[in-house]
Design a protein around this motif. Structure first.
Motif, PDB file in Angstrom:
ATOM      1  N   MET A  97       0.847  -1.189   0.000  1.00 15.33           N
ATOM      2  CA  MET A  97       0.000   0.000   0.000  1.00 15.33           C
ATOM      3  C   MET A  97       0.888   1.247   0.000  1.00 15.33           C
ATOM      4  N   THR A  98       0.605   2.124  -0.901  1.00 14.43           N
ATOM      5  CA  THR A  98       1.342   3.390  -0.928  1.00 14.43           C
ATOM      6  C   THR A  98       0.630   4.401  -0.042  1.00 14.43           C
ATOM      7  N   ILE A  99       1.340   5.453   0.267  1.00 12.39           N
ATOM      8  CA  ILE A  99       0.755   6.505   1.106  1.00 12.39           C
ATOM      9  C   ILE A  99      -0.470   7.124   0.441  1.00 12.39           C
ATOM     10  N   LEU A 100      -0.479   7.194  -0.882  1.00  8.68           N
ATOM     11  CA  LEU A 100      -1.612   7.788  -1.582  1.00  8.68           C
ATOM     12  C   LEU A 100      -2.875   6.958  -1.457  1.00  8.68           C
ATOM     13  N   ASN A 101      -2.743   5.659  -1.283  1.00 13.87           N
ATOM     14  CA  ASN A 101      -3.930   4.815  -1.131  1.00 13.87           C
ATOM     15  C   ASN A 101      -4.717   5.166   0.121  1.00 13.87           C
ATOM     16  N   GLY A 102      -4.044   5.705   1.124  1.00 16.91           N
ATOM     17  CA  GLY A 102      -4.721   6.057   2.364  1.00 16.91           C
ATOM     18  C   GLY A 102      -5.374   7.426   2.342  1.00 16.91           C
ATOM     19  N   LEU A 103      -5.201   8.160   1.260  1.00 14.89           N
ATOM     20  CA  LEU A 103      -5.788   9.493   1.171  1.00 14.89           C
ATOM     21  C   LEU A 103      -7.114   9.450   0.427  1.00 14.89           C
ATOM     22  N   ALA A 104      -8.093  10.108   0.979  1.00 12.13           N
ATOM     23  CA  ALA A 104      -9.397  10.190   0.310  1.00 12.13           C
ATOM     24  C   ALA A 104      -9.374  11.358  -0.669  1.00 12.13           C
ATOM     25  N   LEU A 105      -9.881  11.111  -1.858  1.00 11.71           N
ATOM     26  CA  LEU A 105     -10.002  12.193  -2.832  1.00 11.71           C
ATOM     27  C   LEU A 105     -11.145  13.105  -2.414  1.00 11.71           C
ATOM     28  N   THR A 106     -10.976  14.366  -2.692  1.00 11.89           N
ATOM     29  CA  THR A 106     -12.023  15.321  -2.354  1.00 11.89           C
ATOM     30  C   THR A 106     -12.125  16.357  -3.463  1.00 11.89           C
ATOM     31  N   ARG A 107     -13.231  16.990  -3.533  1.00 10.60           N
ATOM     32  CA  ARG A 107     -13.447  18.036  -4.524  1.00 10.60           C
ATOM     33  C   ARG A 107     -13.243  19.394  -3.867  1.00 10.60           C
ATOM     34  N   ILE A 108     -12.867  20.341  -4.697  1.00 14.42           N
ATOM     35  CA  ILE A 108     -12.774  21.714  -4.213  1.00 14.42           C
ATOM     36  C   ILE A 108     -14.199  22.172  -3.911  1.00 14.42           C
ATOM     37  N   PRO A 109     -14.423  22.747  -2.747  1.00 17.36           N
ATOM     38  CA  PRO A 109     -15.781  23.198  -2.398  1.00 17.36           C
ATOM     39  C   PRO A 109     -16.294  24.264  -3.369  1.00 17.36           C
ATOM     40  N   PRO A 110     -17.600  24.390  -3.482  1.00 21.49           N
ATOM     41  CA  PRO A 110     -18.184  25.355  -4.429  1.00 21.49           C
ATOM     42  C   PRO A 110     -17.653  26.783  -4.268  1.00 21.49           C
ATOM     43  N   GLU A 111     -17.424  27.234  -3.023  1.00 20.65           N
ATOM     44  CA  GLU A 111     -16.930  28.606  -2.845  1.00 20.65           C
ATOM     45  C   GLU A 111     -15.513  28.767  -3.398  1.00 20.65           C
ATOM     46  N   GLY A 112     -14.718  27.698  -3.366  1.00 14.31           N
ATOM     47  CA  GLY A 112     -13.394  27.737  -3.984  1.00 14.31           C
ATOM     48  C   GLY A 112     -13.488  27.776  -5.494  1.00 14.31           C
ATOM     49  N   GLU A 113     -14.332  26.950  -6.039  1.00 15.53           N
ATOM     50  CA  GLU A 113     -14.524  26.936  -7.489  1.00 15.53           C
ATOM     51  C   GLU A 113     -15.126  28.242  -7.991  1.00 15.53           C
ATOM     52  N   ALA A 114     -15.985  28.870  -7.192  1.00 12.82           N
ATOM     53  CA  ALA A 114     -16.574  30.149  -7.589  1.00 12.82           C
ATOM     54  C   ALA A 114     -15.507  31.231  -7.724  1.00 12.82           C
ATOM     55  N   LEU A 115     -14.460  31.129  -6.961  1.00 11.83           N
ATOM     56  CA  LEU A 115     -13.360  32.089  -7.021  1.00 11.83           C
ATOM     57  C   LEU A 115     -12.584  31.967  -8.335  1.00 11.83           C
ATOM     58  N   ARG A 116     -12.571  30.780  -8.896  1.00 12.01           N
ATOM     59  CA  ARG A 116     -11.793  30.514 -10.107  1.00 12.01           C
ATOM     60  C   ARG A 116     -12.158  31.462 -11.256  1.00 12.01           C
ATOM     61  N   ALA A 117     -13.422  31.678 -11.502  1.00 11.39           N
ATOM     62  CA  ALA A 117     -13.847  32.550 -12.609  1.00 11.39           C
ATOM     63  C   ALA A 117     -13.374  33.989 -12.385  1.00 11.39           C
ATOM     64  N   GLN A 118     -13.438  34.455 -11.164  1.00 12.86           N
ATOM     65  CA  GLN A 118     -12.994  35.805 -10.828  1.00 12.86           C
ATOM     66  C   GLN A 118     -11.481  35.943 -11.050  1.00 12.86           C
ATOM     67  N   VAL A 119     -10.718  34.947 -10.633  1.00 10.31           N
ATOM     68  CA  VAL A 119      -9.262  34.979 -10.803  1.00 10.31           C
ATOM     69  C   VAL A 119      -8.916  34.921 -12.292  1.00 10.31           C
ATOM     70  N   ARG A 120      -9.577  34.065 -13.026  1.00  9.47           N
ATOM     71  CA  ARG A 120      -9.307  33.965 -14.469  1.00  9.47           C
ATOM     72  C   ARG A 120      -9.599  35.278 -15.185  1.00  9.47           C
ATOM     73  N   ALA A 121     -10.699  35.915 -14.852  1.00  4.40           N
ATOM     74  CA  ALA A 121     -11.044  37.187 -15.498  1.00  4.40           C
ATOM     75  C   ALA A 121      -9.969  38.237 -15.209  1.00  4.40           C
ATOM     76  N   PHE A 122      -9.514  38.302 -13.979  1.00  6.59           N
ATOM     77  CA  PHE A 122      -8.445  39.232 -13.620  1.00  6.59           C
ATOM     78  C   PHE A 122      -7.172  38.925 -14.405  1.00  6.59           C
ATOM     79  N   LEU A 123      -6.791  37.660 -14.452  1.00  7.58           N
ATOM     80  CA  LEU A 123      -5.538  37.275 -15.104  1.00  7.58           C
ATOM     81  C   LEU A 123      -5.573  37.454 -16.615  1.00  7.58           C
ATOM     82  N   GLN A 124      -6.711  37.222 -17.230  1.00  5.99           N
ATOM     83  CA  GLN A 124      -6.804  37.430 -18.678  1.00  5.99           C
ATOM     84  C   GLN A 124      -6.420  38.852 -19.039  1.00  5.99           C
ATOM     85  N   GLU A 125      -6.810  39.792 -18.228  1.00  6.93           N
ATOM     86  CA  GLU A 125      -6.469  41.194 -18.471  1.00  6.93           C
ATOM     87  C   GLU A 125      -5.040  41.491 -18.005  1.00  6.93           C
TER      88      GLU A 125
END
Length: 175
Positions: free
Chosen positions: A1-29
């Motif tokens: 068993m590797t150390i990664l097998n003991g880690l549970a995968l998780t998703r970025i919470p919605p509030e984190g993902e919501a920030l992504r669009a704002q950061v991308r818009a800033f960076l595009q400019e």
């Protein structure tokens, strides 16, 4: 068993993902006029004005306590911002060491006076750190360094040699 097998995968919470669009818009400019061959060197891209803009947006010191100029956000929000900065090839070299390494070390091990002096400056993108540990015959083996700092009437006297310190000529502090 590797150390990664003991880690549970998780998703970025919605509030984190919501920030992504704002950061991308800033960076595009923000990076539109930076040539691709310069953006490819994102980590070594030095631009203090860009770092200050990130500080104004609250995208530096995101996980720092508010008492020290931070924004007390979670690691996922910070992850989204860093992922997008690197994805766009944004010039992060001026604040990278200060925000990712120096300020967290000061928060953990520094005195209250050090926390109040240095950490808010880092969160605003106004203070830049480099790491001063590489020297002849030691490299970055801290147990072998010979450089010493001794107190004197003016503060500290530093004696020794360094062979390189990335961005030292641009930084206000060395840690």
């Amino acid at each position: 068993m590797t150390i990664l097998n003991g880690l549970a995968l998780t998703r970025i919470p919605p509030e984190g993902e919501a920030l992504r669009a704002q950061v991308r818009a800033f960076l595009q400019e923000a990076v539109k006029d930076i040539p691709a061959h310069i953006r490819a060197k994102s980590w070594s891209g030095y631009d203090p004005a860009f770092s200050r803009k990130l500080g104004e947006k609250g995208w530096l010191g995101m996980t720092f306590p508010t008492a020290y100029g931070g924004h007390a956000q979670g690691a996922f929000a910070r992850y989204v911002v860093v992922e997008e900065l690197l994805n766009f090839g944004a010039p992060v070299g001026s604040h990278w060491i200060a925000e990712r390494q120096s300020a967290p070390l000061i928060l953990k091990y520094g005195t209250e006076a050090q926390k109040q002096r240095y950490v808010p400056q880092v969160a605003r993108g106004e203070s830049f750190f480099c790491i001063g540990m590489s020297e002849p015959n030691a490299g970055s083996d801290l147990a072998s360094v010979r450089t010493r700092a001794t107190p004197n009437d003016g503060g500290w006297l530093l004696n020794g040699q360094k062979i390189w310190t990335t961005n030292a000529h641009h930084c206000s502090h060395m840690i």
